[in-house]
Design an enzyme around this catalytic site. Structure first.
Site, mmCIF file in Angstrom:
data_model
loop_
_atom_site.group_PDB
_atom_site.id
_atom_site.type_symbol
_atom_site.label_atom_id
_atom_site.label_comp_id
_atom_site.label_asym_id
_atom_site.label_seq_id
_atom_site.Cartn_x
_atom_site.Cartn_y
_atom_site.Cartn_z
ATOM 1 N N ALA A 70 11.144 47.492 75.313
ATOM 2 C CA ALA A 70 10.821 48.366 74.184
ATOM 3 C C ALA A 70 9.343 48.304 73.820
ATOM 4 O O ALA A 70 8.749 49.313 73.420
ATOM 5 C CB ALA A 70 11.669 47.972 72.977
ATOM 6 N N THR A 71 8.738 47.137 73.952
ATOM 7 C CA THR A 71 7.321 47.015 73.591
ATOM 8 C C THR A 71 6.481 47.968 74.435
ATOM 9 O O THR A 71 5.651 48.722 73.904
ATOM 10 C CB THR A 71 6.852 45.556 73.814
ATOM 11 O OG1 THR A 71 7.614 44.716 72.941
ATOM 12 C CG2 THR A 71 5.376 45.395 73.520
ATOM 13 N N GLN A 180 17.146 49.149 68.082
ATOM 14 C CA GLN A 180 18.317 48.517 67.451
ATOM 15 C C GLN A 180 19.431 49.523 67.170
ATOM 16 O O GLN A 180 20.463 49.155 66.595
ATOM 17 C CB GLN A 180 17.902 47.820 66.136
ATOM 18 C CG GLN A 180 16.888 46.706 66.309
ATOM 19 C CD GLN A 180 17.467 45.445 66.958
ATOM 20 O OE1 GLN A 180 18.679 45.299 67.151
ATOM 21 N NE2 GLN A 180 16.587 44.510 67.310
ATOM 22 N N CYS A 322 10.261 37.837 66.637
ATOM 23 C CA CYS A 322 8.851 38.129 66.920
ATOM 24 C C CYS A 322 7.917 37.593 65.840
ATOM 25 O O CYS A 322 6.732 37.446 66.061
ATOM 26 C CB CYS A 322 8.631 39.625 67.076
ATOM 27 S SG CYS A 322 9.608 40.300 68.387
#
Ligand code: PMP
Length: 375
Positions: A70-71, A180, A322
């Protein structure tokens, strides 16, 4: 072990792992090679791409870029689009509750590339107010990025209402961090110009993800090289990993409704029991994603309780994986106007369909014991 940290990462599905193992052994050819073995890998890759788009009903309108998670997908969507369309305008909109992979991408565009960014506030439920978005939109706004579900509280934004506002600005693209939400909540993906997934959040492999993007959008590539992924993400394709992403998504979508109803029961039970504990303040709104339940402690340090739970074999998070190592207050709870004490002491529980009500009961029992013996 009781594992209530599924928003940080999930266990890998054995069917996915087995398929990955077999594919690694059978299809190691480079998908860019011109010989028959390479072409076989290339065909598999195209098939996986098509399958995923079909699962979302987007095979005619959207394209898919495989990423490392996702990053990377957020970075490609945000920086790629802002930089590619900078001549249209240099105003961008996001929210104050985004994941760091979104917030820091915008910060970089602001600080290094001269963009102007509006960070929308949220209401006390952690949801963007549509009137705030309406007020922030300008004729030079080229990108709006608003997460579908928040990773700390599970708060859900109104994608339909956001799309309606953006529709009045035809030059502006709409990206949503759906990490999410994807395969967990009902979303009309047709309303999004760009959205993403990270496989390890939905029982897939770590280091695997995707960006799905409308056909007419051409972001600037962040990785230059051999032109793989339609020139949007160079580097030799990890064919087995990309192929099992299709399996991961299919299995999760097949199970979406059943899983939602199942985790909701666990969430409802915990919400009720937690609300009976005097020093607990529940931060997740009632209509949040049932996969996440966030609460704060008025009198205890959350980090001490999380450590105590861990020693008893119960794994939960403080802020999010994170941010939790940095011992900060939650930027999400601050944005929801929680006082500093509460914003500094959140506990996040996050579920999957392997959790049980018995585990939830055990959690409540151990939490009460810890609250009684620690100060
Ligand atoms: N966005 C959200 C909402 C997330 O919860 C996460 C994972 N914490 C990410 C992006 C980044 O995912 P990954 O670490 O898999 O790149």
């Amino acid at each position: 072990m009781i594992y209530f940290d599924n928003a940080a990462t999930t266990s890998v599905n054995k069917q996915v792992l087995d398929a990955y193992y077999d594919l690694c052994l059978k299809y190691y050819g480079n998908a860019s090679s011109n010989h028959a073995y390479g072409l076989e890998s290339s065909r598999l890759l195209s098939y996986a791409r098509e399958q995923i788009l079909k699962l979302f009903g987007l095979e005619k309108t959207h394209q898919l870029v495989f990423t490392s998670g996702a990053t990377e997908a957020n970075n490609l969507a945000i920086k790629g689009v802002a930089l590619a369309y900078k001549n249209r305008g240099k105003h961008l909109i996001t929210t104050s509750i985004e994941h760091p992979s979104v917030l820091n991408a915008f910060k970089q565009l602001e600080e290094e590339f001269g963009f102007e960014v509006t960070y929308l506030p949220v209401n006390e439920d952690g949801v963007v107010r549509i009137e705030d978005l309406e007020k922030a939109m300008r004729n030079d706004t080229v990108l709006v990025s608003i997460m579908a579900t928040n990773n700390e509280t599970g708060s859900i934004n109104d994608i339909k209402a956001i799309r309606k506002v953006i529709d009045n600005y035809p030059k502006c693209f709409f990206h949503s961090d759906t990490t999410q939400a994807i395969t967990k909540l009902d979303i009309d993906y047709n309303l999004l110009d760009m959205f993403i997934a990270s496989a390890h959040k939905v029982h897939g492999l770590k280091g695997s993800g995707m960006l799905i993007i409308k056909n007419n959008i051409k972001p600037l590539a962040l990785l230059s090289g051999g032109g793989q992924e339609n020139n949007l993400r160079s580097g030799t394709s990890d064919v087995p990993k990309d192929v099992v992403l299709a399996k991961t998504i299919r299995l999760a979508l097949d199970n979406q409704k059943q899983s939602f109803n199942y985790v909701k029961k666990i969430n409802d039970y915990l919400r009720e029991e937690l609300s009976k504990i005097e020093e607990v303040v529940i931060n997740s709104p009632h209509d949040a994603s049932p996969y996440i339940l966030n609460f704060s402690l008025r009198e205890h340090k959350a980090s001490v309780i999380v450590e105590g739970l861990s020693l008893k074999g119960i794994m939960v998070s403080t802020i999010s994986a994170c941010s939790s190592k940095r011992n900060e207050k939650s930027h999400v709870l601050v944005a929801m106007d929680k006082d500093i004490r509460l914003a500094s002491n959140p506990i996040r529980l996050s579920f999957d369909e392997s959790n049980t009500l018995l585990e939830a009961q055990e959690f409540i029992k151990v939490l009460k014991e810890l609250l009684a013996i620690t100060k």
